[in-house]
Design a protein around this motif. Structure first.
Motif, PDB file in Angstrom:
ATOM      1  N   ILE A 435       0.806  -1.228   0.000  1.00 21.77           N
ATOM      2  CA  ILE A 435       0.000   0.000   0.000  1.00 21.77           C
ATOM      3  C   ILE A 435       0.847   1.290   0.000  1.00 21.77           C
ATOM      4  O   ILE A 435       0.505   2.252  -0.685  1.00 21.77           O
ATOM      5  N   PRO A 436       1.986   1.330   0.705  1.00 24.06           N
ATOM      6  CA  PRO A 436       2.794   2.561   0.627  1.00 24.06           C
ATOM      7  C   PRO A 436       3.210   2.907  -0.808  1.00 24.06           C
ATOM      8  O   PRO A 436       3.390   4.079  -1.130  1.00 24.06           O
ATOM      9  N   TYR A 437       3.342   1.893  -1.667  1.00 24.75           N
ATOM     10  CA  TYR A 437       3.713   2.167  -3.060  1.00 24.75           C
ATOM     11  C   TYR A 437       2.501   2.600  -3.878  1.00 24.75           C
ATOM     12  O   TYR A 437       2.622   3.349  -4.835  1.00 24.75           O
ATOM     13  N   LEU A 438       1.318   2.102  -3.474  1.00 27.44           N
ATOM     14  CA  LEU A 438       0.093   2.486  -4.188  1.00 27.44           C
ATOM     15  C   LEU A 438      -0.372   3.880  -3.772  1.00 27.44           C
ATOM     16  O   LEU A 438      -0.958   4.612  -4.560  1.00 27.44           O
ATOM     17  N   CYS A 439      -0.133   4.190  -2.509  1.00 26.15           N
ATOM     18  CA  CYS A 439      -0.598   5.470  -1.946  1.00 26.15           C
ATOM     19  C   CYS A 439       0.570   6.193  -1.300  1.00 26.15           C
ATOM     20  O   CYS A 439       0.648   6.265  -0.056  1.00 26.15           O
ATOM     21  N   PRO A 440       1.481   6.753  -2.073  1.00 32.99           N
ATOM     22  CA  PRO A 440       2.631   7.410  -1.446  1.00 32.99           C
ATOM     23  C   PRO A 440       2.244   8.620  -0.604  1.00 32.99           C
ATOM     24  O   PRO A 440       3.035   9.076   0.227  1.00 32.99           O
ATOM     25  N   GLU A 441       0.974   9.090  -0.753  1.00 31.83           N
ATOM     26  CA  GLU A 441       0.542  10.265   0.027  1.00 31.83           C
ATOM     27  C   GLU A 441       0.210   9.912   1.483  1.00 31.83           C
ATOM     28  O   GLU A 441      -0.009  10.800   2.299  1.00 31.83           O
ATOM     29  N   PRO A 443       0.382   9.164   5.411  1.00 33.06           N
ATOM     30  CA  PRO A 443       1.331   9.687   6.404  1.00 33.06           C
ATOM     31  C   PRO A 443       2.516   8.728   6.588  1.00 33.06           C
ATOM     32  O   PRO A 443       2.332   7.504   6.547  1.00 33.06           O
ATOM     33  N   GLU A 444       3.687   9.305   6.803  1.00 29.29           N
ATOM     34  CA  GLU A 444       4.913   8.480   6.910  1.00 29.29           C
ATOM     35  C   GLU A 444       4.809   7.395   7.990  1.00 29.29           C
ATOM     36  O   GLU A 444       5.178   6.249   7.739  1.00 29.29           O
ATOM     37  N   PRO A 445       4.301   7.702   9.222  1.00 31.16           N
ATOM     38  CA  PRO A 445       4.251   6.636  10.246  1.00 31.16           C
ATOM     39  C   PRO A 445       3.369   5.469   9.792  1.00 31.16           C
ATOM     40  O   PRO A 445       3.646   4.310  10.101  1.00 31.16           O
ATOM     41  N   GLN A 446       2.331   5.778   9.036  1.00 31.31           N
ATOM     42  CA  GLN A 446       1.452   4.708   8.560  1.00 31.31           C
ATOM     43  C   GLN A 446       2.190   3.850   7.528  1.00 31.31           C
ATOM     44  O   GLN A 446       2.105   2.621   7.543  1.00 31.31           O
ATOM     45  N   LYS A 447       2.936   4.503   6.659  1.00 34.20           N
ATOM     46  CA  LYS A 447       3.696   3.722   5.660  1.00 34.20           C
ATOM     47  C   LYS A 447       4.747   2.858   6.359  1.00 34.20           C
ATOM     48  O   LYS A 447       4.935   1.693   6.010  1.00 34.20           O
ATOM     49  N   ASP A 448       5.421   3.451   7.370  1.00 37.02           N
ATOM     50  CA  ASP A 448       6.435   2.660   8.104  1.00 37.02           C
ATOM     51  C   ASP A 448       5.785   1.426   8.726  1.00 37.02           C
ATOM     52  O   ASP A 448       6.334   0.319   8.690  1.00 37.02           O
ATOM     53  N   TYR A 598       0.025  -3.177  12.618  1.00 39.27           N
ATOM     54  CA  TYR A 598      -1.076  -3.452  11.691  1.00 39.27           C
ATOM     55  C   TYR A 598      -2.281  -2.568  11.953  1.00 39.27           C
ATOM     56  O   TYR A 598      -3.077  -2.301  11.052  1.00 39.27           O
ATOM     57  N   VAL A 599      -2.427  -2.113  13.210  1.00 41.77           N
ATOM     58  CA  VAL A 599      -3.551  -1.226  13.543  1.00 41.77           C
ATOM     59  C   VAL A 599      -3.256   0.190  13.027  1.00 41.77           C
ATOM     60  O   VAL A 599      -4.124   0.846  12.436  1.00 41.77           O
ATOM     61  N   ILE A 600      -2.020   0.626  13.204  1.00 40.33           N
ATOM     62  CA  ILE A 600      -1.625   1.943  12.657  1.00 40.33           C
ATOM     63  C   ILE A 600      -1.710   1.894  11.126  1.00 40.33           C
ATOM     64  O   ILE A 600      -2.197   2.810  10.478  1.00 40.33           O
ATOM     65  N   GLY A 601      -1.268   0.773  10.568  1.00 42.67           N
ATOM     66  CA  GLY A 601      -1.203   0.642   9.114  1.00 42.67           C
ATOM     67  C   GLY A 601      -2.557   0.631   8.427  1.00 42.67           C
ATOM     68  O   GLY A 601      -2.675   1.044   7.276  1.00 42.67           O
ATOM     69  N   ARG A 602      -3.609   0.175   9.137  1.00 48.26           N
ATOM     70  CA  ARG A 602      -4.908   0.009   8.452  1.00 48.26           C
ATOM     71  C   ARG A 602      -5.817   1.236   8.595  1.00 48.26           C
ATOM     72  O   ARG A 602      -6.993   1.189   8.241  1.00 48.26           O
ATOM     73  N   LYS A 603      -5.263   2.340   9.118  1.00 46.88           N
ATOM     74  CA  LYS A 603      -6.105   3.530   9.342  1.00 46.88           C
ATOM     75  C   LYS A 603      -6.737   4.035   8.058  1.00 46.88           C
ATOM     76  O   LYS A 603      -6.092   4.078   7.011  1.00 46.88           O
ATOM     77  N   GLN A 604      -7.970   4.440   8.162  1.00 47.50           N
ATOM     78  CA  GLN A 604      -8.668   4.998   7.002  1.00 47.50           C
ATOM     79  C   GLN A 604      -7.928   6.226   6.483  1.00 47.50           C
ATOM     80  O   GLN A 604      -7.400   7.025   7.263  1.00 47.50           O
ATOM     81  N   PHE A 605      -7.899   6.391   5.182  1.00 41.97           N
ATOM     82  CA  PHE A 605      -7.250   7.556   4.572  1.00 41.97           C
ATOM     83  C   PHE A 605      -8.267   8.170   3.611  1.00 41.97           C
ATOM     84  O   PHE A 605      -8.375   7.773   2.452  1.00 41.97           O
TER      85      PHE A 605
END
Ligand SMILES: Cc1cc2nc3c(=O)[nH]c(=O)nc-3n(C[C@H](O)[C@H](O)[C@H](O)COP(=O)(O)OP(=O)(O)OC[C@H]3O[C@@H](n4cnc5c(N)ncnc54)[C@H](O)[C@@H]3O)c2cc1C
Length: 639
Positions: A435-441, A443-448, A598-605
């Motif tokens: 997902i970080p590659y699909l949605c580079p926009e 937030p950085e902590p979510q991508k990490d 995984y909880v930080i990573g799945r946040k709605q955007f």
């Protein structure tokens, strides 16, 4: 002729079974973009407009393909370019197809299909939905493998095997199964729990690891002192294995139950055996792969507590050393019988049947088993729900500022064309680390956080046999082989549903399941997965085939098996991106839920929500369903 050539001949490497039986000798192709497995299987299409619609070819039928399946060639080309920063360049601009949907889903696994189902249930049957998936078949891990041996159709699960502990499913997941017509209680009748009752588990000791090839039946059933005498294990290993299994010693005497659990949570099972139980290191090769099936790494990478809590009695691999610790009883699970002949591919197929009317005929959980999918109907212009296979999403971006945008534009590669479609909302039900590659926009902590979910690689190999008489003769149904290329080999699940009849007589053709987990012992767990994945992606099909033939010959040859004669088909389901990364007390910090990656990573955007079993860090179908439901609820609430 070299000795390798003559061994290959003996094993039947020259026999073109994988090609000869493939689609009854018919080969298919996909216009300009070739979808070829390493077994040399190629889809070929004729006709001018076929270039971007391989699924419209009446001969298109992925479940019957053999050779290298799972994450087959062609699925990762663009995803890996994206990861490596090689995809976008100044000239790359998606061509707008003009298609507009209420929902665009990336990922046609159980989670993506369930997201579409839940959305339609809430937004109404006229909702327009597009589902994109990079594989040639839908279902994600929940794939169907078909073989034909003579006139007999044999089914097996290319990945997701069974509905595990359905009574523990959430209300949402239970309701979905029910809505799809799945009555799990039926498996008590459909699964023949008596057929293999007399057949035992054998352990195969291979020459390379244990000094000689020897098959020892009776693992888990013959008393350990008798069993070890038949093995080529050293005296000291035999002695310690017997002690570990029979003496009820409290190796953690003096600690309270809670202190014991805390200690076991922080020590690997391998260290527990040698450092806490003081077993000789010679026992380790015997136990090394006990954990492979559930966690895709060996006993060096899994905590002793996790082993204690998940005894694998089903494969006769119960963990030794815990009986005297006084830890209390482990909660008993439901029997492992909730298995469709094609595994949870039936769940995916029931979802598709419901989403795309006319794609799979019939109405019930029985008739879906043998119903053939009409792939040509999955992506019809004008249909409310369209499933677009062989398509890799490369970007999901709000059309405007995230807070105020009214649409999400999803760009994707289909064939060699970069296209785009729009959705009012978008659910990313694909591998979360992409997902970080699909949605580079994002937030950085979510991508990490998303990057931390390293999926666990697996190989589910299926081998179609002309008959299973060697197993019957040996009185066994499965073989544990801790040193071999595949660490487990077993007869298929004895399930007959509707018109599908399981091969219950030894003279009948049978599918064998073989498991390989390409981990790298003693490295950190995530590194074991990364290196294992690298191994999977760089191993050609003939290497798998040679190892499969060689191993089966060595294990079963003395009982009359002949690899060259008896193998009718081979499908290697390569899951380079397999199980969701699951948290383990040995290698992961015990964080409160809201701080877990995984909880930080799945946040709605904004208008984009994230599903997939990765979003629960739980490699189970119910997790995939529950995450789909959450993702849809997020969007519906904000609508
Ligand atoms: C070998 C194996 C055995 C398993 N056995 C069981 C079992 O017995 N019981 C159980 O409950 N669970 C089992 N699981 C876990 C299984 O993963 C889940 O049950 C569930 O099927 C996961 O569904 P999902 O939709 O979340 O993910 P997936 O099935 O992985 O589906 C995601 C889909 O998205 C696609 N995708 C990714 N990126 C893109 C992109 N950019 N564009 C388009 N598509 C994309 C993927 O290729 C995939 O097809 C097993 C898993 C594996 C690998």
């Amino acid at each position: 002729m070299s000795s390798r050539d003559s061994r290959d001949r003996e094993l039947g490497m020259g026999r073109k079974i994988t090609r000869r039986d493939f689609l009854n000798g018919v080969s298919l192709a996909v216009g300009s973009s070739m979808l070829a497995s390493s077994a040399g299987q190629i889809f070929a299409l004729d006709g001018p407009e076929s270039a971007y619609q391989p699924e419209k070819n009446p001969k298109y039928y992925p479940p019957a393909l053999m050779g290298m399946r799972g994450n087959h060639d062609g699925t990762f080309t663009y995803a890996h370019k994206l990861r490596d920063g090689d995809f976008w360049n100044d000239a790359a601009k998606p061509e707008d197809t003009g298609e507009k949907y209420d929902l665009v889903v990336v990922g046609g696994g159980i989670s993506g299909l369930a997201a579409a189902y839940f959305f339609r249930q809430q937004a109404g049957p006229k909702s327009r939905i597009l589902i994109l998936d990079n594989h040639d078949d839908f279902g994600g891990h929940a794939k169907r493998n078909e073989f034909r041996v003579g006139n007999r159709l044999l089914l097996s699960n290319g990945g997701t095997q069974s509905i595990e502990n359905p009574s523990d499913y959430s209300d949402v997941s239970k309701r979905l199964l029910k809505d799809l017509g799945i009555e799990t209680q039926r498996f008590y009748k459909d699964y023949d729990q008596k057929l293999y009752a007399e057949l035992k588990t054998a352990c195969f000791f291979d020459h390379e690891t244990f000094g000689e090839d020897r098959l020892v039946p009776g693992m888990g059933s013959t008393p350990w002192p008798e069993l070890v005498k038949q093995t080529p294990l050293s005296e000291v290993a035999r002695r310690d294995i017997v002690r570990l299994y029979t003496a009820k010693t409290d190796y953690l005497a003096g600690l309270s139950r809670e202190e014991k659990r805390a200690r076991l949570a922080k020590i690997s099972y391998a260290d527990f055996l040698t450092k806490v139980c003081a077993a000789h290191p010679d026992v380790l090769p015997f136990f090394q792969t006990y954990t492979h099936d559930l966690w895709a790494v060996g006993i060096d990478g899994i905590s002793a507590l996790a082993c204690y809590e998940n005894p694998d009695d089903y494969h006769a691999m119960s963990y030794a050393g815990f009986d005297g610790l006084g830890l209390g009883e482990v909660e008993e699970e439901e029997p492992y019988i909730f298995h469709f002949p094609d595994g949870n591919a039936s769940i995916a197929r029931l979802l598709v049947r419901s989403l795309v009317p006319g794609s799979i005929s019939g109405q019930t959980m029985e008739d879906v088993v043998t119903a053939r999918c009409d792939y040509g109907r999955l992506d019809n212009a004008g249909a409310a729900v369209r499933i677009r296979l062989n398509t890799t999403a490369v970007r999901a971006r709000h059309a405007g500022p995230t807070e105020s945008a009214k649409e999400v534009e999803v760009a994707y590669m289909r064939g060699d064309k970069l296209l785009s479609a729009k959705g009012t909302i978008c659910v990313l039900a694909c591998y979360n680390m992409m997902i970080p590659y699909l949605c580079p926009e994002l937030p950085e902590p979510q991508k990490d956080a998303l990057h931390l979910g390293v999926k666990e690689p697996f190989i589910y190999t299926h081998v179609a046999l002309q008959n299973w008489t060697p197993f019957h003769k040996l009185g066994i149904q499965q073989i544990v082989s801790p040193g071999s290329y595949h660490c487990l080999t077993k007869l298929d699940f004895p399930v007959s549903i509707g018109e599908y009849q399981f091969p219950s007589k030894p003279e009948e053709p049978m599918v064998l399941f073989m498991l390989r987990t390409p981990c790298k012992p003693r490295l950190p767990r995530r590194d074991q997965y990364r290196l294992g994945r690298y191994e999977l992606m760089t191993t050609p099909f003939p290497t798998f085939e040679r190892n499969i033939r060689d191993q089966l010959q060595r294990m079963l040859g003395p009982a009359g098996f002949d690899s060259a004669r008896d193998i009718a088909g081979i499908t290697v389901n390569r899951w380079a991106h397999g199980y969701a990364y699951e948290y383990n007390s040995l290698s992961d910090p015990d964080l409160p839920l809201e701080q877990r990656p995984y909880v930080i990573g799945r946040k709605q955007f904004g208008r984009i929500s994230i599903a997939n079993s990765d979003a629960a860090a739980s490699a189970y179908s119910n997790a995939a369903i529950d995450q789909a439901y959450r993702a849809i609820q997020e969007q519906i609430k904000n609508a």
